[in-house]
Design an enzyme around this catalytic site. Sequence first.
Site, PDB file in Angstrom:
ATOM      1  N   SER A 188       0.837  -1.187   0.000  1.00 44.45           N
ATOM      2  CA  SER A 188       0.000   0.000   0.000  1.00 44.45           C
ATOM      3  C   SER A 188       0.879   1.246   0.000  1.00 44.45           C
ATOM      4  O   SER A 188       1.723   1.392  -0.885  1.00 44.45           O
ATOM      5  CB  SER A 188      -0.969  -0.041   1.190  1.00 44.45           C
ATOM      6  OG  SER A 188      -2.008   0.889   1.035  1.00 44.45           O
ATOM      7  N   GLU A 315      -9.327  -5.106  -4.435  1.00 44.23           N
ATOM      8  CA  GLU A 315      -8.665  -4.226  -3.471  1.00 44.23           C
ATOM      9  C   GLU A 315      -9.641  -3.465  -2.576  1.00 44.23           C
ATOM     10  O   GLU A 315      -9.550  -3.486  -1.355  1.00 44.23           O
ATOM     11  CB  GLU A 315      -7.785  -3.210  -4.212  1.00 44.23           C
ATOM     12  CG  GLU A 315      -6.607  -3.803  -4.963  1.00 44.23           C
ATOM     13  CD  GLU A 315      -5.371  -3.977  -4.111  1.00 44.23           C
ATOM     14  OE1 GLU A 315      -5.430  -3.737  -2.890  1.00 44.23           O
ATOM     15  OE2 GLU A 315      -4.329  -4.361  -4.678  1.00 44.23           O
ATOM     16  N   HIS A 411      -7.705  -5.692  -0.288  1.00 44.73           N
ATOM     17  CA  HIS A 411      -6.506  -4.980   0.132  1.00 44.73           C
ATOM     18  C   HIS A 411      -5.988  -5.563   1.443  1.00 44.73           C
ATOM     19  O   HIS A 411      -6.756  -5.790   2.381  1.00 44.73           O
ATOM     20  CB  HIS A 411      -6.853  -3.503   0.300  1.00 44.73           C
ATOM     21  CG  HIS A 411      -5.687  -2.575   0.337  1.00 44.73           C
ATOM     22  ND1 HIS A 411      -4.785  -2.464  -0.695  1.00 44.73           N
ATOM     23  CD2 HIS A 411      -5.271  -1.683   1.278  1.00 44.73           C
ATOM     24  CE1 HIS A 411      -3.883  -1.557  -0.397  1.00 44.73           C
ATOM     25  NE2 HIS A 411      -4.150  -1.073   0.805  1.00 44.73           N
TER      26      HIS A 411
END
Length: 502
Positions: A188, A315, A411
């Site tokens: 990230s 995600e 994610h």
Amino acid sequence: MSTDVFRTTSGPVRGFRVSADVVAVLGIPYAAPPFGAARFRAPLPPPVWTGVRDCVRFGPVAPQSARLPGAPVWSPGDEDVLTVNVWTPAPDGGRLPVLVWIHGGAYTFGSSAQPDFDGTAPAGAGLVVVTFNHRIGFEGFGHVPGGGAGGHPDNRGLLDQIAALRWVRENIAGFGGDPRNVTVAGQSSGAAAVACLMVADRARGLFRRAVVHSPASPCYTPGIAAATTREVAAAAGCPATPEGLSATTPQALVEASDRVVERYRRDPASGSRHYDPSLYAPVLDGDVLTTDPLTGIAAGAARDVDLLVCHTTEEYWLLDAVGSSAKVTTDERLALFAADFGLPDGLVDGYRAAMPGAPVLDVYLAVFGDLLFGEYANRLAELHARAGGRAHLSRFDRRRAGADGDVRAWHCADVPFAFGTLGDERLAFLVGGTPTAADHALARRMVRAWADFAATGDPGWPAVDGRTTHARVWTTDDHSGAGLPAVPRALWAGMDFPVLRA
């Protein structure tokens, strides 16, 4: 000297056995506490000591308001926040490949002490693993007027990361690692920071390979960063000056940042920041960062760095599940979202066509996930390959249907698999409960791929060749539920990711 005691340039440190074959050494200072006279300045050298320093617990986390499962929280007064942690399977010497991990958290929260990032399994696969804390939020990425001339550089968080990498270069041989074979990795915002380091002159030569999982796309111009400072200073009730900001406590700036974020969340007319307010990001300051990663990588600035890219296939469903993203449930709001981000004409309609019958929210989450992570990750790999670098691409597509609902390939879900920490009960939300035998087998394959890539630059599948995008898909044989249908990437052809958003 005990095999659990190691020498560093600051003094000897003592770790502890986490398994029969791995020693962990936690909370080693790599720079001085960045407060007092050192606040808002580039990192300074760490203190030195003469006796053996016990390093058996993580150091304090950087100023933030987040409370993450299984991780320590920041308390006002915690100052020794620039520390590294090492897991080594070779305490008696050796020259093993080194993996250095940069945590994510939107440049605003997170730490190396999160249970996802325990380095025991990768160390057991033959790596010396390093994780560390760095400044985040305003302390790490907030713009202080006057900049370098006043000794308050932008990108202090990136400068901390570079200082940690220099510590690795100078010290890791004493832990059995090879300072000439360092891989820097992150997820990230941590992955985006890795991409920034790939094109940053000050980081050149500090690592040989890079792993980026779900890199987040934004960088900011100095103008955007300065405007954010004015908003945060106003919320804190202080002047937006070096003196005013320095006189304001870290806690007050954290709380002010949270108030600004909440204002964006509540105002659908506030532009792109309404959807997932992120106030801080690396700044194109012309010094630490002179170009955004895509532009620099396309120009060949990092062609000597081997690159491994991974993104998840769903995600943004995590951000929706934890309530950090605005919900878009009507056609009108979806059209406003597309306009706020300047999405190419026809892109949303293309997603609708690929997802017939899907609710507006699902279309929005699919587009937003690819906007911030998926498409950006693909471009990093492809542009690196076209510029003469070696790049490997992978996608995490493991999902699970459970009694409490589906756990998607969302994610952060890939990180416990890549670290081999998926059995930690504190991560049950990410992985969907107790892992299956197939889950553990997937984790072993991913840990092995990381180790092989760090050792040789080859994770075990063909590289992207600039014309055909080879990608390894990470999944289990028993995964349940249907994933997202393939969306033509040509829909993104008109999207210029280096355009900075605010």
